[in-house]
Design a protein around this motif. Sequence first.
Motif, short mmCIF file in Angstrom:
data_model
loop_
_atom_site.label_atom_id
_atom_site.label_comp_id
_atom_site.label_asym_id
_atom_site.label_seq_id
_atom_site.Cartn_x
_atom_site.Cartn_y
_atom_site.Cartn_z
N ASP A 105 0.88 -1.17 0.00
CA ASP A 105 0.00 0.00 0.00
C ASP A 105 0.92 1.22 0.00
OD1 ASP A 105 -1.65 2.14 0.61
OD2 ASP A 105 -2.86 1.03 2.06
N GLU A 106 1.05 1.85 -1.16
CA GLU A 106 2.01 2.94 -1.30
C GLU A 106 1.69 4.11 -0.36
OE1 GLU A 106 4.75 2.75 -2.77
OE2 GLU A 106 4.41 0.88 -3.84
N ALA A 107 0.39 4.34 -0.11
CA ALA A 107 0.01 5.41 0.81
C ALA A 107 0.51 5.10 2.21
CB ALA A 107 -1.51 5.59 0.81
N ARG A 108 0.43 3.82 2.60
CA ARG A 108 0.91 3.41 3.92
C ARG A 108 2.43 3.53 4.01
NH1 ARG A 108 0.82 3.57 9.11
NH2 ARG A 108 1.48 1.66 10.17
N VAL A 109 3.11 3.16 2.94
CA VAL A 109 4.57 3.28 2.90
C VAL A 109 4.99 4.74 3.06
CG1 VAL A 109 6.62 3.03 1.45
CG2 VAL A 109 4.90 1.22 1.50
N ARG A 123 10.83 10.25 9.39
CA ARG A 123 11.55 11.52 9.30
C ARG A 123 11.14 12.49 10.41
NH1 ARG A 123 10.15 11.04 3.90
NH2 ARG A 123 8.62 12.72 4.07
N GLU A 124 9.86 12.58 10.66
CA GLU A 124 9.35 13.60 11.57
C GLU A 124 9.37 13.18 13.04
OE1 GLU A 124 5.49 14.62 10.13
OE2 GLU A 124 6.25 15.62 8.31
N GLN A 125 9.22 11.89 13.31
CA GLN A 125 9.10 11.44 14.69
C GLN A 125 10.22 10.51 15.12
OE1 GLN A 125 5.15 9.75 15.07
NE2 GLN A 125 4.27 11.34 13.78
N GLY A 126 11.05 10.11 14.17
CA GLY A 126 12.12 9.19 14.49
C GLY A 126 11.68 7.74 14.31
N ILE A 127 12.61 6.83 14.50
CA ILE A 127 12.35 5.40 14.29
C ILE A 127 12.52 4.66 15.61
CG2 ILE A 127 13.05 3.35 12.99
CD1 ILE A 127 14.17 5.23 10.86
N ALA A 128 11.56 3.81 15.94
CA ALA A 128 11.62 2.98 17.14
C ALA A 128 11.65 1.51 16.70
CB ALA A 128 10.42 3.24 18.04
N PRO A 129 12.82 1.01 16.29
CA PRO A 129 12.90 -0.31 15.67
C PRO A 129 12.68 -1.49 16.61
CG PRO A 129 15.09 0.58 15.99
CD PRO A 129 14.13 1.67 16.38
N TRP A 130 12.43 -1.23 17.88
CA TRP A 130 12.14 -2.32 18.81
C TRP A 130 10.63 -2.56 18.94
CZ3 TRP A 130 13.89 2.52 20.05
CH2 TRP A 130 13.04 3.34 20.79
N GLN A 131 9.83 -1.70 18.35
CA GLN A 131 8.38 -1.84 18.46
C GLN A 131 7.84 -2.80 17.41
OE1 GLN A 131 6.64 2.09 18.37
NE2 GLN A 131 7.37 2.60 20.40
N ASP A 132 6.93 -3.68 17.82
CA ASP A 132 6.28 -4.63 16.92
C ASP A 132 7.32 -5.46 16.17
OD1 ASP A 132 4.31 -5.98 15.60
OD2 ASP A 132 3.92 -4.40 14.13
N ARG A 145 7.40 -1.70 6.28
CA ARG A 145 8.46 -1.01 7.01
C ARG A 145 9.76 -1.01 6.21
NH1 ARG A 145 7.58 -3.85 12.77
NH2 ARG A 145 6.09 -5.07 11.55
N ARG A 146 10.03 -2.13 5.54
CA ARG A 146 11.24 -2.18 4.71
C ARG A 146 11.14 -1.16 3.56
NH1 ARG A 146 13.24 -7.02 0.74
NH2 ARG A 146 11.09 -6.78 0.04
N ALA A 147 9.98 -1.11 2.91
CA ALA A 147 9.80 -0.16 1.81
C ALA A 147 9.88 1.29 2.31
CB ALA A 147 8.45 -0.40 1.13
N ALA A 148 9.33 1.53 3.52
CA ALA A 148 9.39 2.87 4.11
C ALA A 148 10.83 3.24 4.45
CB ALA A 148 8.52 2.93 5.36
N TYR A 149 11.60 2.25 4.92
CA TYR A 149 13.02 2.49 5.20
C TYR A 149 13.75 2.93 3.93
CZ TYR A 149 15.05 1.40 9.80
OH TYR A 149 15.49 1.46 11.09
N ARG A 150 13.45 2.25 2.81
CA ARG A 150 14.08 2.60 1.53
C ARG A 150 13.75 4.04 1.15
NH1 ARG A 150 12.79 -2.53 -1.00
NH2 ARG A 150 14.64 -3.83 -1.10
N GLN A 151 12.46 4.38 1.24
CA GLN A 151 12.01 5.73 0.89
C GLN A 151 12.63 6.76 1.82
OE1 GLN A 151 7.69 7.78 0.93
NE2 GLN A 151 7.81 6.01 -0.44
N TYR A 152 12.68 6.42 3.09
CA TYR A 152 13.27 7.31 4.10
C TYR A 152 14.74 7.57 3.79
CZ TYR A 152 15.60 8.27 8.59
OH TYR A 152 16.40 8.77 9.59
N MET A 153 15.49 6.51 3.44
CA MET A 153 16.91 6.66 3.15
C MET A 153 17.15 7.46 1.87
SD MET A 153 18.68 5.49 5.60
CE MET A 153 20.28 5.57 4.80
#
Length: 231
Positions: A90-94, A102-111, A159-167
């Motif tokens: 879901d590209e909107a979700r990504v 970007r705006e709130q930071g990443i919490a990679p220990w959640q879920d 989350r992986r796709a969002a990481y790519r977009q974020y980077m």
Amino acid sequence: ERAADRRRSRQGKKKGGAKKGKEKQLQIAGATSKGFKLATNVKQQDYAEVQKEQSSLLSVKYRLGYAFMDLLNPPNVQLSFGRYNNRPLDEARVKELATGFREQGIAPWQDPIPISVPRAWIDKSSLNAQVIESRSGTMVEFTDAAKGHWIDVLGGNHRRAAYRQYMRTLLHDLNTAEKTVTKLRGDKKLEEDAKKEELAKWEKDAADLRAKSQQPTVWEVMVYATGEWSL
């Protein structure tokens, strides 16, 4: 009289049907699987949910542990997201996730994301027995036997796709910041206070972005033993 007989017959069938339905509920509620007993009373049509709950309980037995894993650059293995999680992105979700990164930071220990690995492929000393609840934790390590093989990932594709977009956005912003710093340093009006303040701001932005770009793109994973559990 015939009408009365038909009414009694229908009532008898209803009572009998109700009794059989109750028996089915009790049988399902008492179902056991390798020592895990379900306490859920369910109807026959909900039996699929019972099986799902059984699998969830059983999976605890075959959970090897927790660790962080780089989603974009996994160590010596390849990640497969399609076998158990075969749904389109879901590209909107990504985009929403990447914006949140970007705006709130990443919490990679959640879920934590579940992955399925043969026992021989995982270095168990790299795993934590309990879920990790902060950035401090071990990175998952695979044995030489796993090198080049595909690891089944049961979730986290967005989350992986969002990481790519974020980077991508992060590196673009870093490139812009570094070019601006270079330009300002060569400005003949650099001695002016306003220019010095602008340069200091861009240097700070560039430093912050550079630090973020060097962070590993990790997320916490739950490691399960392949072939010893089922969905």
